[in-house]
Every structure is written in C-alpha cells, then in structure tokens.
Design an enzyme around this catalytic site. Structure first.
Site, PDB file in Angstrom:
ATOM      1  N   LYS A 101      56.702  48.497 -75.666  1.00  0.00           N
ATOM      2  CA  LYS A 101      56.267  47.620 -74.554  1.00  0.00           C
ATOM      3  C   LYS A 101      56.161  46.141 -74.942  1.00  0.00           C
ATOM      4  O   LYS A 101      56.690  45.282 -74.227  1.00  0.00           O
ATOM      5  CB  LYS A 101      54.966  48.139 -73.948  1.00  0.00           C
ATOM      6  CG  LYS A 101      55.206  49.395 -73.103  1.00  0.00           C
ATOM      7  CD  LYS A 101      53.929  50.028 -72.600  1.00  0.00           C
ATOM      8  CE  LYS A 101      54.282  51.207 -71.680  1.00  0.00           C
ATOM      9  NZ  LYS A 101      53.297  52.261 -71.664  1.00  0.00           N
ATOM     10  N   SER A 155      55.229  53.667 -76.393  1.00  0.00           N
ATOM     11  CA  SER A 155      54.732  52.379 -75.890  1.00  0.00           C
ATOM     12  C   SER A 155      54.765  51.253 -76.906  1.00  0.00           C
ATOM     13  O   SER A 155      54.486  50.107 -76.548  1.00  0.00           O
ATOM     14  CB  SER A 155      53.309  52.530 -75.368  1.00  0.00           C
ATOM     15  OG  SER A 155      53.344  53.202 -74.143  1.00  0.00           O
TER      16      SER A 155
HETATM   17  N1  GLN Z   1      56.759  57.580 -72.350  1.00  0.00           N
HETATM   18  C1  GLN Z   1      55.334  57.469 -72.236  1.00  0.00           C
HETATM   19  C2  GLN Z   1      54.953  57.310 -70.778  1.00  0.00           C
HETATM   20  O1  GLN Z   1      55.622  56.609 -70.074  1.00  0.00           O
HETATM   21  C3  GLN Z   1      54.891  56.280 -73.032  1.00  0.00           C
HETATM   22  C4  GLN Z   1      53.470  55.931 -72.815  1.00  0.00           C
HETATM   23  C5  GLN Z   1      52.732  55.616 -74.057  1.00  0.00           C
HETATM   24  O2  GLN Z   1      53.219  55.639 -75.179  1.00  0.00           O
HETATM   25  N2  GLN Z   1      51.466  55.376 -73.864  1.00  0.00           N
HETATM   26  O3  GLN Z   1      53.992  57.865 -70.322  1.00  0.00           O
END
Ligand code: GLN
Length: 314
Positions: free
Chosen positions: A71, A68
């Site tokens: 993101k 994430s």
């Molecule tokens: N690949 C993970 C997911 O989609 C990433 C989420 C995260 O790092 N919180 O659940």
C-alpha cells in the site's frame, strides 16, 4: 560506511530471534490460507542499512505475499505519476480506529481515511488503473522490482485468493457510488489483488525499507524506486496509519514508520539509517503479525532507533 551497524548487530538479531522463536500467539488470515501459505512457523528477521549492508536470520529466503506492505509503495507510485492533489482529493490522511477492511467510515464520510487501509488503497489502485488501463500493472511491477532489487513476481495462486475478496468488492462499489473511482471496478480490483499477491522474502523486504530510508534509491542496485520528494509523504502515512487501528499504539511504543500485511510481514524504517523486515504469519486482531511487532520493537530498542527517545549529543 556512514550507516554501518554496531559490531554486535548480528549477534543482537540472533539473540532476538532466539527470544521470540517460541512465541506462538495469533492466527492466520483467510487471505494467507487462500494462497495455500500455511507456514505458521515461518519466522525471519532482516535488517538492511541505507547504504546496503544486509543482516538476516531465520527463514529469510522464503517468499510470501506482501499484501498491504504494497500500500505505501502504490501510494508513492500514485504521487509520482498523478501528483498529491489528484490523490488527496479522493483519499484523506487521517488515522482510523476502524478495521483495515471497514466500510463504515466510507459510508459516513464518503471518502477513505488514508491510503494504508483497503478503501484508500483500492481508490489508489483504481486511479492508477484508470489513468493507464493497459500499462498500470506493468508500471506497478516495475516499481516494485525497483524496490526489491529484482523483477517483481506474483504468487502462483494469486487468482484463487481474489475470488474470496467480496468485502473488497463491496468497498469498490461503494467507492464507485460516491464517484471516487471510475466504472471499471474489475480492472481496479485486479490491480489491487496483483499488488497484494506480489511475493518477497524477508531480506528483500528489508531492502524495501532501506530504499525508503535512503531517500527512495535502492541501496544495492542504485535504482530510484520513488521520487525523492515523495518519500516524506509515504513515511509520514506509514507512521500515522501503517499499523491500521493500532497505529497509535505502535507509534507510542516504537516511534518508527511501519507497514504490516496480513501475510505476516512488517517493514519498519529508521529514516536515513535502515529498514527492518520481519515475517511471522500469525496475526493479532488488528491484522498485524504478533511476533513481527515484538521483534521489531526489540530491535528498535536495541539499536536506539526511536527518534523520540534520542538523547542530545554532548
Ligand atoms: N489482500 C488483503 C485484503 O485486501 C490485504 C489486506 C492486508 O494486508 N491488510 O484484504
């Protein structure tokens, strides 16, 4: 060097590394296990200034999935290419008290709360994919490479990890149901999985933070990774939403924008000054690395980085 660190910064990092080295709380995320990354003991701390000075300690050259942490970077890419209105027509800017992979709020509000949780991030990946189905992945990899300072690479087992992502698939179908994304759900999820499974080591991630601290220009290469005018939005949402449902607690304790990933990495940014990155895979219940949170809090305190705790100059 306007952002030069205090002379004892390297010693401070060494001390904090030694202090948190014995900490063994938390558990590995299934996504990390699916990638075969069982490096429970990996621990590294890196600090990169907005003008490119870099300090690190520990397993700082071990690559791991950024998850994430991608993101905010994809959010920035969407702002650069699609504009604020197109993005925020579909994704809000509110913190949430639900887990990062929750469907509950989407079901109630018909709109993801923010780009830092899965529903919002999958919407953004879908927008980028539908805008340019053939080119979005290359554009994303190029942008991530601009932050990292070298070509971005995928985890060798990236495709294995995508197969278990049924909750993300459910989120994507709900997004389609509410007309927030287009029909090509597989294409959107493939892009989302690719962004999560890009790998980086701790030093490179500190440079991602330093790039955001430096108005969007990677301090070592001089390359721009995001338009200057969009850095503010990225950092603001990292501050209010970057640590999932414990973002309020983080803001209260640390006062810096940050983003965690379930791979165990966290980056934090002192705007205009530096980026910090820490890797330690065991996570707390919110999905944030236990040791990374503790280490970043201590570094920020040691360097006086919390802007809300600043004393007026006399
Ligand atoms: N690949 C993970 C997911 O989609 C990433 C989420 C995260 O790092 N919180 O659940």
């Amino acid at each position: 060097m306007k952002n030069a660190l205090p002379a004892d910064a390297a010693a401070t990092l060494d001390d904090l590394f030694a202090r948190f080295q014995p900490l063994r709380e938390g558990s590995l995320n299934p996504a990390t296990l699916a990638l075969g990354d069982t490096g429970e003991d990996h621990f590294a701390i890196a600090l990169a200034t907005a003008d490119g000075e870099l300090l690190s300690v520990g397993d700082d050259a071990v690559p791991f999935a950024i998850q994430s942490i991608s993101k905010p970077l994809l959010y920035g890419l969407a702002l650069d290419h699609l504009g604020r209105d197109a993005v925020h027509r579909r994704v809000d800017v509110e913190p949430t008290t639900e887990a990062f992979n929750s469907l509950t709020e989407l079901e109630e509000d018909h709109r993801p709360y923010n780009p830092m949780v899965n529903a919002g991030a999958i919407t953004i990946s879908a927008l980028l994919h539908h805008d340019d189905p053939d080119g979005a992945s290359d554009r994303m990899m190029a942008m991530l490479g601009d932050y990292l300072g070298r070509p971005a690479r995928q985890h060798p087992r990236a495709d294995d990890s995508a197969r278990g992502a049924h909750r993300n698939r459910a989120i994507a179908h709900l997004l389609r149901h509410f007309d927030l994304i287009g029909d090509d759900i597989d294409g959107a999820l493939t892009l989302y999985n690719r962004q999560c499974t890009v790998t980086a080591d701790t030093r490179e991630l500190a440079l991602v933070g330093a790039t955001l601290a430096n108005g969007g220009v990677q301090p070592r290469t001089g390359r721009r990774a995001i338009a200057a005018g969009n850095v503010r939005d990225v950092l603001t949402l990292m501050f209010t939403c970057g640590m999932y449902d414990t973002s309020g607690q983080w803001a209260y304790n640390v006062g810096l924008p940050a983003k965690s990933g379930v791979g165990g990495g966290i980056i934090a940014v002192a705007p205009g000054k530096f980026g910090i990155a820490v890797i330690s895979p065991p996570l707390d219940d919110a999905g944030n690395s236990v040791r990374a949170q503790r280490a970043i809090t201590a570094i920020s305190n040691a360097l006086g980085a919390n802007p809300y705790a600043a004393r007026p100059a006399r």
